[in-house]
Structures are given as C-alpha cells and as structure tokens.
Write a protein that holds these residues in place. Structure first.
Motif, PDB file in Angstrom:
ATOM      1  N   PHE A 195       0.842  -1.192   0.000  1.00  0.00           N
ATOM      2  CA  PHE A 195       0.000   0.000   0.000  1.00  0.00           C
ATOM      3  C   PHE A 195       0.880   1.246   0.000  1.00  0.00           C
ATOM      4  CE2 PHE A 195      -2.183   3.352   2.402  1.00  0.00           C
ATOM      5  CZ  PHE A 195      -3.322   3.487   1.628  1.00  0.00           C
ATOM      6  N   THR A 196       0.478   2.219  -0.815  1.00  0.00           N
ATOM      7  CA  THR A 196       1.191   3.503  -0.875  1.00  0.00           C
ATOM      8  C   THR A 196       0.208   4.596  -1.299  1.00  0.00           C
ATOM      9  OG1 THR A 196       3.074   4.662  -1.863  1.00  0.00           O
ATOM     10  CG2 THR A 196       1.928   3.113  -3.262  1.00  0.00           C
ATOM     11  N   TRP A 197       0.606   5.826  -1.108  1.00  0.00           N
ATOM     12  CA  TRP A 197      -0.191   6.966  -1.563  1.00  0.00           C
ATOM     13  C   TRP A 197       0.504   7.575  -2.782  1.00  0.00           C
ATOM     14  CZ3 TRP A 197      -4.837   8.198   0.489  1.00  0.00           C
ATOM     15  CH2 TRP A 197      -5.151   7.666   1.741  1.00  0.00           C
ATOM     16  N   ILE A 198      -0.290   7.850  -3.829  1.00  0.00           N
ATOM     17  CA  ILE A 198       0.293   8.517  -5.007  1.00  0.00           C
ATOM     18  C   ILE A 198      -0.474   9.814  -5.286  1.00  0.00           C
ATOM     19  CG2 ILE A 198       1.142   6.393  -6.082  1.00  0.00           C
ATOM     20  CD1 ILE A 198      -1.243   6.619  -8.044  1.00  0.00           C
ATOM     21  N   HIS A 199       0.241  10.704  -5.924  1.00  0.00           N
ATOM     22  CA  HIS A 199      -0.354  12.014  -6.239  1.00  0.00           C
ATOM     23  C   HIS A 199      -1.502  11.828  -7.225  1.00  0.00           C
ATOM     24  CE1 HIS A 199      -0.502  16.067  -8.129  1.00  0.00           C
ATOM     25  NE2 HIS A 199      -0.334  16.441  -6.872  1.00  0.00           N
ATOM     26  N   ASP A 200      -2.622  12.423  -6.929  1.00  0.00           N
ATOM     27  CA  ASP A 200      -3.813  12.332  -7.780  1.00  0.00           C
ATOM     28  C   ASP A 200      -3.603  13.194  -9.036  1.00  0.00           C
ATOM     29  OD1 ASP A 200      -6.315  12.159  -8.913  1.00  0.00           O
ATOM     30  OD2 ASP A 200      -7.403  12.874  -7.134  1.00  0.00           O
ATOM     31  N   SER A 201      -3.754  12.590 -10.193  1.00  0.00           N
ATOM     32  CA  SER A 201      -3.570  13.355 -11.445  1.00  0.00           C
ATOM     33  C   SER A 201      -4.651  14.417 -11.610  1.00  0.00           C
ATOM     34  CB  SER A 201      -3.577  12.412 -12.659  1.00  0.00           C
ATOM     35  OG  SER A 201      -4.808  11.724 -12.724  1.00  0.00           O
ATOM     36  N   ALA A 202      -5.727  14.310 -10.887  1.00  0.00           N
ATOM     37  CA  ALA A 202      -6.801  15.311 -10.921  1.00  0.00           C
ATOM     38  C   ALA A 202      -6.708  16.256  -9.723  1.00  0.00           C
ATOM     39  CB  ALA A 202      -8.153  14.619 -10.951  1.00  0.00           C
ATOM     40  N   CYS A 203      -5.519  16.389  -9.162  1.00  0.00           N
ATOM     41  CA  CYS A 203      -5.306  17.238  -7.984  1.00  0.00           C
ATOM     42  C   CYS A 203      -5.730  18.673  -8.288  1.00  0.00           C
ATOM     43  CB  CYS A 203      -3.825  17.202  -7.600  1.00  0.00           C
ATOM     44  SG  CYS A 203      -3.370  18.352  -6.292  1.00  0.00           S
ATOM     45  N   GLN A 204      -6.644  19.183  -7.495  1.00  0.00           N
ATOM     46  CA  GLN A 204      -7.195  20.523  -7.740  1.00  0.00           C
ATOM     47  C   GLN A 204      -6.131  21.602  -7.596  1.00  0.00           C
ATOM     48  OE1 GLN A 204     -10.573  21.543  -5.321  1.00  0.00           O
ATOM     49  NE2 GLN A 204     -11.017  23.358  -6.536  1.00  0.00           N
ATOM     50  N   LYS A 205      -5.256  21.472  -6.593  1.00  0.00           N
ATOM     51  CA  LYS A 205      -4.186  22.450  -6.382  1.00  0.00           C
ATOM     52  C   LYS A 205      -3.288  22.526  -7.620  1.00  0.00           C
ATOM     53  CE  LYS A 205      -0.133  23.397  -3.468  1.00  0.00           C
ATOM     54  NZ  LYS A 205      -0.403  24.732  -3.001  1.00  0.00           N
ATOM     55  N   CYS A 206      -2.853  21.384  -8.101  1.00  0.00           N
ATOM     56  CA  CYS A 206      -1.956  21.351  -9.270  1.00  0.00           C
ATOM     57  C   CYS A 206      -2.669  21.825 -10.539  1.00  0.00           C
ATOM     58  CB  CYS A 206      -1.394  19.945  -9.459  1.00  0.00           C
ATOM     59  SG  CYS A 206      -0.296  19.465  -8.096  1.00  0.00           S
ATOM     60  N   ASN A 207      -3.941  21.474 -10.664  1.00  0.00           N
ATOM     61  CA  ASN A 207      -4.703  21.939 -11.831  1.00  0.00           C
ATOM     62  C   ASN A 207      -4.818  23.465 -11.853  1.00  0.00           C
ATOM     63  OD1 ASN A 207      -5.076  19.407 -12.923  1.00  0.00           O
ATOM     64  ND2 ASN A 207      -7.098  19.112 -12.009  1.00  0.00           N
ATOM     65  N   LEU A 208      -5.039  24.061 -10.677  1.00  0.00           N
ATOM     66  CA  LEU A 208      -5.118  25.523 -10.593  1.00  0.00           C
ATOM     67  C   LEU A 208      -3.768  26.158 -10.950  1.00  0.00           C
ATOM     68  CD1 LEU A 208      -7.242  25.913  -7.341  1.00  0.00           C
ATOM     69  CD2 LEU A 208      -7.960  26.532  -9.662  1.00  0.00           C
TER      70      LEU A 208
END
Length: 196
Positions: A99-112
């Motif tokens: 199990f791991t956490w990955i950055h969401d490609s739909a990340c709102q911060k990065c999209n902005l």
C-alpha cells in the motif's frame, strides 16, 4: 534581341534625363529622398491615413492593457486559490501488493497552478515604424497609386528580369514581408500588393 536593346536604350535615356534617380524608387533603404516619403509629404490623404492607423493602434493598445490587467488578476486569483489547498493523494496498491499513496492526477491544487501557468496574452506591436521616413514610406505603400505600382513592377521586371537576368536571384535568400499581409495594417491597405 533588337527590341530588347531598344527598350534598354530608351530606359537609359529616360533615366539620364529624369529629375529624380530611379534609386529613390527601387532602393530598399528609406530616406527623406525616397519616392514614397516625398509623395507622402505632398498629399494630405496620407497624413489622414496615418492618423487613422495610429488611432486604431491606440484603441488596440488600450484593449491589450485591459486584457493584461484581467489576465494578471486571473493569475493572482488562481495562485491564491491554489495556495489555500493541499495536494491530493489517492491510495494505491503497487505490484508487490504494498500500500502507498500517489499524487492524484486530478489534484485541484496542481490543476489551478497549471491553469495559472498556461495563461497567455499576445504582445501588442505598434503597427508603424518609429523612424519618420520609414513610417511615411510604409503608409505610402499601403495606398500607393495603382499607376505607380504597375509602372514600378513593370520597370523592375524589364530592368532586372529581362535586362540583367540572374541579378534578382541573389536576393532570393532574404525573407520578404509585405505590408498587405501584416495583420495590424492589412485592413488599411487600399493598393494592391506589388512585386516590391
């Protein structure tokens, strides 16, 4: 060949007896002696065309400044909004079933942030040259008398293409830009684009 020779002789006589040298019509360097500059100075319609071009350019510049202000505000709003957020991560099971956490490609911060970086504005370019003689020559070319442009194109064809073949080939490497194709001025053009 005899007819060509007589044309060349006739043009030579005309050139020698002319009050103004052909160089002022065919030279690429613009000066106060250039034909277009002198013609501009003789007719008030060119000053009126200059005023119209400059008025239009001032309006375009004002609109462009307003657009820039709007884009700057939009950029600042997007960056401020992105700063108030944290990146989003989603759970993920890798190939080893870990199990791991990955950055969401739909990340709102990065999209902005991406949207802010993608904001663009085209540069406003003043349509006329700053130098007075070049400006007058450009305006003359936009509304040159049809008779003159026909005469100039024909004379150039005879002198360069017919009487001195090969000489025009030396300048084919240079990129030529026509005022009639320049977006900021083409709607002011009244004369047809000539060869020169």
């Amino acid at each position: 060949m005899e007819r060509l020779w007589s044309i060349e002789e006739y043009l030579g006589v005309r050139r020698r007896s002319a009050r103004w040298s052909l160089k002022f019509i065919f030279e690429s360097a613009v000066s106060e002696q250039s034909f277009g500059v002198r013609y501009f100075d003789d007719l008030s319609r060119y000053e009126a065309l200059r005023a119209k071009i400059e008025s239009d350019a001032e309006e375009q510049r004002s609109r462009k400044k307003a657009e820039l202000t709007e884009k700057q505000q939009q950029y600042n709003r997007l960056i401020q909004e992105s700063k108030s957020l944290s990146c989003q991560y989603i759970p993920h099971w890798d190939s080893l079933s870990q199990f791991t956490w990955i950055h969401d490609s739909a990340c709102q911060k990065c999209n902005l942030e991406r949207e802010a970086r993608s904001l663009m504005i085209e540069v406003h370019e003043w349509p006329l040259p700053e130098e007075t003689a070049a400006m007058k020559s450009a305006i003359f070319e936009l509304d040159a008398p049809v008779e003159f442009t026909r005469w100039r194109d024909t004379t150039y064809c005879i002198l360069i293409d017919v009487c001195t073949p090969g000489s025009s080939k030396s300048e084919t490497g240079r990129k030529i830009y026509h005022l009639h194709d320049y977006d900021a001025l083409k709607h002011f053009a009244r004369s047809r684009p000539g060869r020169l």
